[in-house]
Write a protein that holds these residues in place. Sequence first.
Motif, mmCIF file in Angstrom:
data_model
loop_
_atom_site.group_PDB
_atom_site.id
_atom_site.type_symbol
_atom_site.label_atom_id
_atom_site.label_comp_id
_atom_site.label_asym_id
_atom_site.label_seq_id
_atom_site.Cartn_x
_atom_site.Cartn_y
_atom_site.Cartn_z
ATOM 1 N N ALA A 137 0.831 -1.205 0.000
ATOM 2 C CA ALA A 137 0.000 0.000 0.000
ATOM 3 C C ALA A 137 0.862 1.249 0.000
ATOM 4 O O ALA A 137 2.058 1.216 0.321
ATOM 5 N N LEU A 138 0.240 2.367 -0.346
ATOM 6 C CA LEU A 138 0.931 3.661 -0.342
ATOM 7 C C LEU A 138 0.805 4.364 0.996
ATOM 8 O O LEU A 138 1.444 5.390 1.226
ATOM 9 N N VAL A 139 -0.065 3.819 1.869
ATOM 10 C CA VAL A 139 -0.203 4.366 3.223
ATOM 11 C C VAL A 139 -0.110 3.211 4.210
ATOM 12 O O VAL A 139 -0.420 2.069 3.875
ATOM 13 N N VAL A 140 0.300 3.519 5.432
ATOM 14 C CA VAL A 140 0.418 2.494 6.457
ATOM 15 C C VAL A 140 -0.963 2.213 7.039
ATOM 16 O O VAL A 140 -1.676 3.127 7.460
ATOM 17 N N ARG A 141 -1.309 0.932 7.013
ATOM 18 C CA ARG A 141 -2.602 0.507 7.545
ATOM 19 C C ARG A 141 -2.394 -0.826 8.239
ATOM 20 O O ARG A 141 -1.846 -1.756 7.648
ATOM 21 N N GLY A 142 -2.827 -0.934 9.495
ATOM 22 C CA GLY A 142 -2.570 -2.174 10.229
ATOM 23 C C GLY A 142 -1.127 -2.217 10.677
ATOM 24 O O GLY A 142 -0.592 -1.243 11.221
ATOM 25 N N ARG A 143 -0.425 -3.324 10.390
ATOM 26 C CA ARG A 143 0.982 -3.457 10.797
ATOM 27 C C ARG A 143 1.858 -3.687 9.571
ATOM 28 O O ARG A 143 1.430 -4.255 8.579
ATOM 29 N N ILE A 144 3.097 -3.204 9.688
ATOM 30 C CA ILE A 144 4.061 -3.362 8.593
ATOM 31 C C ILE A 144 4.729 -4.724 8.708
ATOM 32 O O ILE A 144 5.173 -5.124 9.781
ATOM 33 N N VAL A 160 4.399 0.126 0.939
ATOM 34 C CA VAL A 160 4.623 -0.480 2.251
ATOM 35 C C VAL A 160 3.873 -1.807 2.313
ATOM 36 O O VAL A 160 2.675 -1.868 2.008
ATOM 37 N N GLU A 161 4.589 -2.863 2.692
ATOM 38 C CA GLU A 161 3.961 -4.172 2.871
ATOM 39 C C GLU A 161 3.245 -4.192 4.217
ATOM 40 O O GLU A 161 3.887 -4.105 5.278
ATOM 41 N N VAL A 162 1.924 -4.276 4.172
ATOM 42 C CA VAL A 162 1.135 -4.192 5.410
ATOM 43 C C VAL A 162 0.172 -5.368 5.509
ATOM 44 O O VAL A 162 -0.176 -6.005 4.510
ATOM 45 N N THR A 163 -0.256 -5.644 6.725
ATOM 46 C CA THR A 163 -1.301 -6.618 7.019
ATOM 47 C C THR A 163 -2.350 -5.941 7.875
ATOM 48 O O THR A 163 -2.020 -5.278 8.875
ATOM 49 N N TYR A 164 -3.607 -6.070 7.481
ATOM 50 C CA TYR A 164 -4.682 -5.448 8.256
ATOM 51 C C TYR A 164 -5.937 -6.300 8.163
ATOM 52 O O TYR A 164 -6.075 -7.157 7.288
ATOM 53 N N ASP A 165 -6.848 -6.095 9.088
ATOM 54 C CA ASP A 165 -8.134 -6.785 9.096
ATOM 55 C C ASP A 165 -9.173 -5.904 8.424
ATOM 56 O O ASP A 165 -9.384 -4.757 8.829
#
Length: 403
Positions: A137-144, A160-165
Amino acid sequence: MSISIELTEHEPATSRVLPDAVGRALATSRIVSASPDPHIPGNWLLRAGHNVGAVTVGGPGIDSPVTVRIAPKVLITRLFFLLGYSLDPRGAWHDGQVDVAEHRDLLPALAHAVERQIERALRQGLLQGYQETDEAALVVRGRIRETDQIRRHFGAALPVEVTYDEFTTDIAENRLLRSAVERLLRLPGVPHDVRRRLLHHRLRLADVTPLVRGQLLPAWHPNRLNARYQQALHLARAVLTDASPEHAPGGLRMDGFLFNMNKLFEDFVTVALRESLRGTDLRCVLQDAHHLDEAAAIRMRPDFVLYQPDGAPLAVVDAKYKAEKRAGYPDADLYQMLAYCTALGLPEGHLVYAKGNEPHAAHRIRNAGIVIHQHALDLDQAPADLLSDIASVSRLMRASRSV
């Protein structure tokens, strides 16, 4: 023009005109027993075994598709009771009143039942839930995901490689329903009105990702939120699990749906026995793995083993959906049960059959003192009476506890 062949499970072989390619395909797939008729050139001897349902064979070298329909010996409503109870013994299917309309063939009845259950499930809208999502993603969402960030982007700040619910409808429950709808829409013989309603459900589930064929079915867990989905999910799993082969030799294609009556009967018997013992201090294990020899080289897997609170085996059961024979029960089943009893150190064993020639038999084995019981269940009787017969077997199993 399509050629249709009607068979009934475990009936004697019948001679039918078939293209050689179709006969070979059926023989290879083992959907039915198929062999060239030695007396009539161009004919094949067909005999249905434990599979019931419908399969259409078509493709190169076949001018007209051939559909083989295999009818169960039991009524469709009884078959659906066995299926429903084995999938969800404490659900609303226990009375056997499954909505199969007036359909007398398995596939139309199954399609109708699944469509009705999906309609009830979706009546209040699609279920939503949290789904874990990985993305760049281009913005941080959840955890990196730091490891993936370094490995994939070599220190770059973006993406940014992120994981979110994410709260979404693309959850396991809806994916199962969408995939069951897709599967049914590909099958021949689904009634026009049922197909039309299935297309409507597919539209409602358009934002849900269907499963890829061969992919493991996603897990779901019964809870208060998905209660309205549960019967539809049980049926959807049956549709996605019990399917016919799609490919045959020589580029031929098979489309259809088959139930394995051996497995269906086994599942019903073992689940019904487990339910009859609910609330006791005894432990039930289905498909319990053991070894016959001391070196653990000969594996065996009884359908059902009952254990006492101290862990000692109390009873063993094997379910046998067999064709009725004039000679009665097969001797090979007795030898198999004798091996189970010997390995488990049990004085009694139980074989449970679909109704045959004898309602009950008991054999005391010479020089062993082991008694093998053979029970026969009448699948044509009312569901309550059938469950009562299962309870009788359960009581006999528990009676050996005091011996």
